[in-house]
Write a protein that holds these residues in place. Structure first.
Motif, short mmCIF file in Angstrom:
data_model
loop_
_atom_site.label_atom_id
_atom_site.label_comp_id
_atom_site.label_asym_id
_atom_site.label_seq_id
_atom_site.Cartn_x
_atom_site.Cartn_y
_atom_site.Cartn_z
N LEU A 64 -5.01 3.01 5.46
CA LEU A 64 -4.64 3.50 4.08
C LEU A 64 -4.41 4.96 3.93
N LEU A 65 -5.23 5.98 4.69
CA LEU A 65 -4.98 7.13 4.70
C LEU A 65 -3.74 7.62 5.29
N GLN A 66 -3.23 6.87 6.26
CA GLN A 66 -1.81 7.04 6.93
C GLN A 66 -0.73 6.53 6.08
N THR A 67 -0.81 5.35 5.57
CA THR A 67 0.38 4.96 4.82
C THR A 67 0.31 4.61 3.40
N THR A 68 -0.63 5.00 2.63
CA THR A 68 -0.61 5.15 1.24
C THR A 68 0.42 6.13 0.76
N ALA A 87 0.74 -1.13 -0.09
CA ALA A 87 0.24 0.05 -0.01
C ALA A 87 0.80 1.41 0.09
N ALA A 88 2.05 1.20 0.59
CA ALA A 88 2.88 2.39 0.82
C ALA A 88 3.88 2.49 -0.25
N ASN A 89 3.87 1.49 -1.08
CA ASN A 89 4.89 1.50 -2.17
C ASN A 89 4.69 2.67 -3.23
N PRO A 90 5.48 3.55 -3.41
CA PRO A 90 5.17 4.81 -4.18
C PRO A 90 4.61 4.58 -5.71
N SER A 91 5.38 3.27 -6.26
CA SER A 91 4.75 2.83 -7.74
C SER A 91 3.40 2.47 -7.64
N ASN A 92 2.81 2.22 -6.53
CA ASN A 92 1.26 1.93 -6.63
C ASN A 92 0.48 3.26 -6.52
N LYS A 93 0.45 3.87 -7.79
CA LYS A 93 -0.22 5.39 -7.65
C LYS A 93 -1.75 5.12 -7.48
#
Lengths: 174, 400
Positions: free
Chosen positions: B64-68, B37-43
């Protein structure tokens, strides 16, 4: 409060252009009655909070900027921090506001410890919309805080009024 | 959400039924992963929940709000079992008829972290949630997205109104709200979530559930709900989920997978912590802004009060000038005044006299189940203490 900044972007563009940006900084008469009349400096964060540092660098007053207040829309509730409170790190929540179904955090502009809060905001949250940058009695300031050396150092890294206005105008143009 | 004071650890009771009422177009079989979820490539991320536990869904949503990644846009769809969800700054004793929730009817009272008013959820209601960067946020953007989804399903009369809600115009019958919105804005992320009434069997019970017996006696800081006539859209939940996912993809691209999750997501430590925090009565009731309950009109709240059930005809005496006591009948009613902040009593006055006992001052309302006993313990010396207590058991009721 960067989040808040965008809240009304598309809905109130005319409002934004007309907003008197420099007004709060020039509003010196209010200071006469202020408990922080010793205040030498006001600085701003990119999250749209302001902080007044006292001359002795021991205390400060914090609030949200006029720009942020406009973006929020009508504030219907202000959740104040506990006073006296524990040390709050820079960027952590020092309170919260609700406007137009939105809960938004107010973040500590610098590391600080709350010693008193603006209780008048509980009865009259709309004061935040009217005079958000007024740190006197009847103003929209949020809290008076104690600060330590770390907080003073962080203060130095914040934006002065001019730099903040420039920042806000770039935000608007994006 | 500030740290709570009473974080007792109670075991999480598994929900009675955990299967969602719609078939989900989940295309991925992987477990929920915070690092993915936090991976920057998962836009662009899309999640559909199999859980019907409101706290599981809200807790994952918050995580999700905190980690994405701050630049990502995240869609989450979920359906809760019957519950009433109040806004972060609302008063449950003003908004909700808690006697109607009860353990029997098993309608859970939940306080969310976003603003706004009270809503009812059940299996015929699908919730949508979009978390995006603050720069892209506008209150109507994703309500419009849902309107397009509804139109694609044949609900041509759907539109977003000035309150950022979705309504349908039904000719002479009028305009009905089918979806309500609320927002949570943080430094890095903006969350918009909303309900969508599709085939809610509980529609008729909504107005009774959202009408509190104490409403006319309580003056509360915070946020009042705005009452609106509601209706079901009348489309299948599964079709709605598909249509919203399609519209979301149209906006943000990403033929990416749809991730599913169920109650096993509580194995993720932070999701579980969020769940437990929201379940605490110190959150549900203790986050209540300051309020005053008074059986008499006050300066701040001059509304005329309805009769209270402890008003009764009582025998009294009149002291007559010839020093005789003459029995008379009068209306006697204790005047009650309670001031509370964060669900904790600051002041309780009976007939103008404050009860100073620590069993009242500083007590948490949610820990008082028998008000008459509590008032007696605090030294209340009024004739109608039983009636006053019974009345308070109703108007300041809490879920166990």
């Amino acid at each position: 409060m960067a989040s808040i900044a965008r809240t009304f972007m598309a809905a109130r563009p005319a409002m934004l252009r007309l907003a008197p940006r420099a007004a709060p900084i020039a509003r010196t008469p209010f200071r006469t009655f202020s408990s922080s009349r010793m205040s030498l400096l006001r600085k701003y964060t990119k999250d749209h909070e302001w902080v007044d540092l006292s001359a002795d660098h021991k205390t400060a007053v914090v609030g949200i900027s006029e720009y942020a207040a406009e973006q929020l829309g009508d504030v219907v509730y202000v959740e104040l921090p506990e006073a006296p409170g524990d040390w709050i790190e820079q960027g952590d929540a020092i309170g919260a506001v609700e406007s137009v179904k939105s809960a938004s955090d107010i973040n500590a502009p610098i590391r600080c410890k709350v010693h008193s809060v603006n209780k008048a905001l509980e009865e009259k949250p709309s004061t935040i919309n009217q005079v958000p940058e007024d740190d006197s009695h009847g103003g929209g300031w949020i809290a008076k805080v104690d600060i330590d050396e770390a907080g003073v150092k962080q203060f130095e890294g914040l934006l002065d009024a001019e730099a903040y206005q420039a920042f806000v105008s770039t935000v608007d143009e994006e | 959400m500030r740290p709570l004071r009473h974080l007792g650890r109670r075991p999480i009771v598994p929900p009675p039924s955990s299967s969602s009422s719609f078939t989900i177009p989940i295309t991925s079989s992987r477990q929920f992963s915070e690092s993915a979820a936090a991976n920057p490539s998962n836009k662009t991320q899309i999640y559909v929940s199999r859980s019907t536990d409101p706290l599981t869904n809200l807790s994952l949503e918050h995580r999700l709000l905190q980690t994405t990644h701050p630049d990502s846009t995240v869609l989450l769809l979920y359906t809760n079992r019957p519950c009433v969800v109040i806004g972060r700054n609302q008063n449950p004793w003003v908004e909700v008829n808690q006697a109607r929730l009860g353990p029997q009817s098993a309608i859970q009272l939940v306080r969310r972290r976003s603003g706004g008013g009270a809503v009812f959820h059940d299996e015929g209601n699908v919730n949508f949630s979009v978390t995006c960067p603050p720069k892209a946020f506008h209150r109507d953007t994703h309500a419009e997205m849902v309107v397009r989804a509804l139109k694609s399903l044949g609900e041509g009369a759907a539109r977003v109104n000035e309150r950022h809600d979705i309504v349908v115009d039904r000719g002479e019958e009028g305009t009905f709200k089918v979806s309500g919105s609320a927002y949570k804005l943080t430094r890095l992320r903006s969350l918009h979530h909303g309900t969508c009434l599709l085939r809610s069997p509980g529609l008729r019970s909504i107005s009774g559930l959202l009408r509190a017996p104490g409403e006319t006696f309580i003056k509360a800081q915070g946020v009042d709900s705005v009452r609106s006539p509601v209706a079901n859209v009348g489309v299948e939940p599964a079709a709605f989920v598909d249509a919203v996912v399609d519209e979301f993809r149209r906006m943000y691209g990403g033929g990416g997978e749809v991730d599913g999750f169920g109650d096993e997501v509580l194995e993720v430590e932070k999701v579980r912590e969020g769940y437990e925090e929201m379940r605490e009565r110190a959150w549900v009731y203790g986050q209540t802004p300051r309020f005053v309950l008074s059986t008499e009109a006050t300066e701040d709240d001059p509304r005329e009060r309805p009769a209270v059930p402890f008003e009764k005809l009582a025998e009294g005496f009149l002291h007559d000038l010839l020093s005789d006591y003459v029995p008379v009948l009068t209306f006697s009613q204790s005047k009650l005044y309670i001031e509370a902040k964060r669900g904790i009593i600051n002041n309780l006055k009976l007939n103008g006299t404050s009860l100073e006992s620590p069993s009242i001052v500083g007590a948490s309302i949610w820990e008082i189940s028998d008000w008459a006993t509590r008032l007696r313990d605090a030294g209340a010396e009024v004739d109608d203490v039983q009636e006053v207590g019974a009345w308070l058991d109703g108007v300041l009721a809490t879920q166990p």
